[in-house]
Design a protein around this motif. Sequence first.
Motif, short mmCIF file in Angstrom:
data_model
loop_
_atom_site.label_atom_id
_atom_site.label_comp_id
_atom_site.label_asym_id
_atom_site.label_seq_id
_atom_site.Cartn_x
_atom_site.Cartn_y
_atom_site.Cartn_z
N TYR A 110 19.35 32.95 -1.25
CA TYR A 110 18.79 33.29 -2.78
C TYR A 110 18.68 32.40 -3.70
O TYR A 110 19.23 32.39 -5.12
N ARG A 147 14.57 32.81 0.15
CA ARG A 147 14.71 33.56 -0.71
C ARG A 147 14.62 35.33 -0.92
O ARG A 147 15.08 36.26 0.10
N SER A 148 15.17 35.95 -2.01
CA SER A 148 15.80 36.92 -1.94
C SER A 148 14.93 38.18 -1.54
O SER A 148 14.93 39.53 -1.41
N ALA A 165 21.26 40.41 -6.56
CA ALA A 165 20.84 40.04 -5.21
C ALA A 165 21.98 40.37 -4.24
O ALA A 165 21.87 40.91 -3.24
#
Length: 229
Positions: free
Chosen positions: A5, A38-39, A63
């Motif tokens: 993330y 990436r999230s 997150a």
Amino acid sequence: MVWVYPDLLSTYGDQGNVLVLEQRARARGIPVEIVHVRSADPVPEGGDIYLIGGGEDRPQILAADRLRRDGGLHRAVGQGAALLAVCAGYQIMGSAFGGEEGQPVAGIELLDISSTRGQRRAVGELAANVDPALELPTLTGFENHMGVTHLGPGVRPLSQTVVGTGNGDGTEGCYAGKVVGTYLHGPALARNPALADLLMSWIVGPLAPIDDGWYNRLRQERLNTVIPT
Ligand code: GLN
């Protein structure tokens, strides 16, 4: 190696932890592949070392929610991966942490810890003596957090603070199995290459020594600012 993330959690140069591990692996001829997740994307399960950084309250809450729904980090750690979680990332690994107004927000329960919002922000240089079982030199780093972290019986304190706040009870960070949590930025692994090597050795076994001249100069300079010699 999986950098988790970067779009949400990467304050104070925490991505440097990835670079340090990469550089120290390559210096030893250990092949390394780096994946940035990436999230919006699933966390792959097949990595050896996972790293997650610090962040502001809102991205931290987002997150935690995405990591819980995804489950990939849990599965990876369950399969023997190592994890270094810094500051907001560290708090997320517990059962709960304090949100923007101090409200409890659920963590992902990878470590037996819980965090709340403290009375005042802990900001500045930190130095701490590491649990002798880990055989690491004094930790050095920079902290900036409101959170106070309570350790449960399922984890051991990573270190005892000499200067700075850390968890808020005289200890800094914690570890359990191959999971390490810390409040330290700096980035933590550039300031503490022995910690980088500990994570790497958990995956590949004993490591050949490498020239730490540059790292040692950085460490000494930062330690000298807080511990008078
Ligand atoms: N938002 C968290 C706190 O203030 C973490 C901050 C950070 O990651 N630097 O405690």
